[in-house]
Design an enzyme around this catalytic site. Structure first.
Site, PDB file in Angstrom:
ATOM      1  NE  ARG A  24      -6.698   1.805   2.904  1.00 46.50           N
ATOM      2  CZ  ARG A  24      -6.022   2.966   2.642  1.00 46.50           C
ATOM      3  NH1 ARG A  24      -4.783   2.855   2.957  1.00 46.50           N
ATOM      4  NH2 ARG A  24      -6.290   3.881   1.599  1.00 46.50           N
ATOM      5  CB  CYS A  25      -1.037  -2.476   5.603  1.00 48.37           C
ATOM      6  SG  CYS A  25      -1.501  -1.461   6.939  1.00 48.37           S
ATOM      7  CG  MET A  26      -0.562  -7.044   4.043  1.00 48.19           C
ATOM      8  SD  MET A  26      -0.726  -8.672   4.918  1.00 48.19           S
ATOM      9  CE  MET A  26      -2.418  -8.807   5.517  1.00 48.19           C
TER      10      MET A  26
ATOM     11  NE  ARG B  60      -3.725   0.415   0.412  1.00 51.63           N
ATOM     12  CZ  ARG B  60      -5.096   0.350   0.046  1.00 51.63           C
ATOM     13  NH1 ARG B  60      -5.266   1.373  -0.770  1.00 51.63           N
ATOM     14  NH2 ARG B  60      -5.794  -0.804  -0.095  1.00 51.63           N
TER      15      ARG B  60
ATOM     16  N   GLY C  54      -2.270  -4.531   8.527  1.00 49.32           N
ATOM     17  CA  GLY C  54      -3.567  -5.376   8.038  1.00 49.32           C
ATOM     18  C   GLY C  54      -3.758  -5.445   6.652  1.00 49.32           C
TER      19      GLY C  54
END
Length: 420
Positions: free
Chosen positions: A407-409, A148, A405
């Site tokens: 969204r980060c990935m 992200r 989490g």
């Protein structure tokens, strides 16, 4: 019909049509307690477990959308000699490792892609190398599975991240090269490094940039995204016609779980958002600021009561769903620490998050979201089309310890337009 996907993201929740992933590899394992802090980790991950957890995430996404792997995209563009030479030269110059340039250029594209991500072993045949405490001439990209941050799709452009920590700069260089040269993705890039003003002070990371709606951006400012970085975004938005709003949320510098806005606030549906109550809803010293832009001019910059109220006043009413539930601040703190507020939407009211955050999932369920076990989706036991609103709960005992989490990935490159 062309297989090329053109980047366009005008919301956080539109049906996903393409996403870039990076399955963690040896770069995650190449870490010791001594270098973990330098690599921006607070702990050392068990790679075999992290790989299986990420595999589950990818398998779920493969059921929903088109997925791309960073290493595959990088391997493809490294087949172009001009791209290969330019990228290797820029990396070696940036990281002051010019002596290894020729050996890198001699590698075939697949092996070069691997070494650019997993690191290049340090040559121990010189006294300097032999006595060095370093293991790598080119350090591994420990954080790259958080795709992200190094690039972000904002409307019809891809904004290249200007990372706050030098250890992550190569991620942005790789992603810019991919977006500029991939035969699979068509995009227009913006790079803050080209700015003529405050270039050294500008940092922007994707975890802080949320595309709320066609006319609203929500951006966090703190350790990873500076006010100068947001000013760069404002300058670019000013080139667009019509009215636009940028809502800025200040973030604490401690603890480290507050590094990005999406660790305390994410969008779930047309009318719902996930919040970490103490930062987003409760009175505190961290300001919410509204920047109003009209036909190329900043009309007003003013303080707001909080982020949710500000979005409501902009015609985007959202009901907050509370990370960790509403009852116990200790539970809220614990689940926020393990990315309990960090959800990735695959469509309106359809999101992915960690199964470990049970109180957050209970709160989601009480707000109308069906909780679906990720493995049931992978095994074909559940058809997602049978559900209007859901959370796909993925395993995350190791991945969460990396500091991010769902969204980060995930780095979405195209979403369908939302019918608001």
């Amino acid at each position: 019909m062309s297989n090329i996907i053109e980047t366009k993201v005008c919301s956080e929740i539109g049906d996903i049509e393409g996403v870039i992933l990076h399955t963690p590899g040896s770069e995650v394992e190449n870490m010791t307690p001594g270098n973990a802090e330098r690599a921006l980790y607070s702990d050392i991950l068990n790679l075999s477990v992290a790989e299986q957890e990420y595999k589950q995430l990818k398998q779920v996404l493969n059921k929903i959308t088109k997925t791309f792997e960073v290493k595959d995209l990088l391997t493809e563009i490294l087949e172009i000699n001009e791209v290969k030479e330019s990228l290797v030269n820029n990396i070696c110059k940036s990281e002051n490792v010019k002596p290894i340039k020729s050996s890198l250029l001699s590698l075939e594209s697949g092996e070069l892609a691997r070494q650019l991500i997993e690191g290049v072993p340090l040559n121990k045949t010189t006294l300097t190398g032999f006595l060095s405490d370093e293991r790598n001439a080119l350090r591994p990209l420990h954080n790259f599975f958080f795709t992200r941050d190094a690039s972000m799709s904002v409307y019809d452009h891809v904004l290249i991240g200007k990372m706050a920590n030098k250890v992550r700069e190569r991620e942005s260089m790789v992603m810019e090269a991919i977006f500029n040269h991939s035969s699979k993705i068509k995009s227009k890039t913006l790079n803050p490094s080209s700015s003529k003003h405050h270039k050294d002070e500008i940092t922007i990371e994707g975890g802080d940039v949320l595309v709320a709606r066609e006319d609203i951006l929500v951006i966090g400012t703190g350790l990873r995204t500076t006010t100068q970085g947001i000013d760069f975004i404002i300058k670019k938005i000013k080139k667009n016609k019509g009215k636009h709003s940028i809502v800025v949320q200040q973030l604490p510098s401690k603890p480290e779980s507050f590094i990005h806005l999406d660790m305390v606030f994410t969008l779930l549906d047309r009318d719902k958002c996930m919040v970490y109550d103490p930062i987003i809803m409760q009175p505190n010293k961290y300001q919410t600021i509204l920047i109003s832009i009209d036909n190329g001019k900043v009309k007003k910059i003013e303080k707001q009561s909080n982020l949710v109220d500000c979005l409501r006043d902009l015609g985007m009413p959202l009901e907050p769903v509370y990370c960790g539930g509403k009852k116990d601040i200790w539970i809220q703190e614990r689940e926020q620490w393990h990315s309990g507020a960090n959800f990735f939407a695959v469509g309106p009211g359809k999101v992915i998050g960690y199964a470990r955050n049970v109180y957050t999932l209970e709160e989601m369920n009480s707000n109308g979201f069906e909780i679906i076990d990720a493995q049931s989706v992978v095994d074909g036991k559940i058809q997602l089309s049978d559900y209007e609103k859901y959370v796909i709960a993925i395993n995350g005992s190791e991945l969460a310890r990396g500091g991010g989490g769902a969204r980060c990935m995930t780095m979405p490159i195209r979403r369908k337009k939302v019918d608001w």
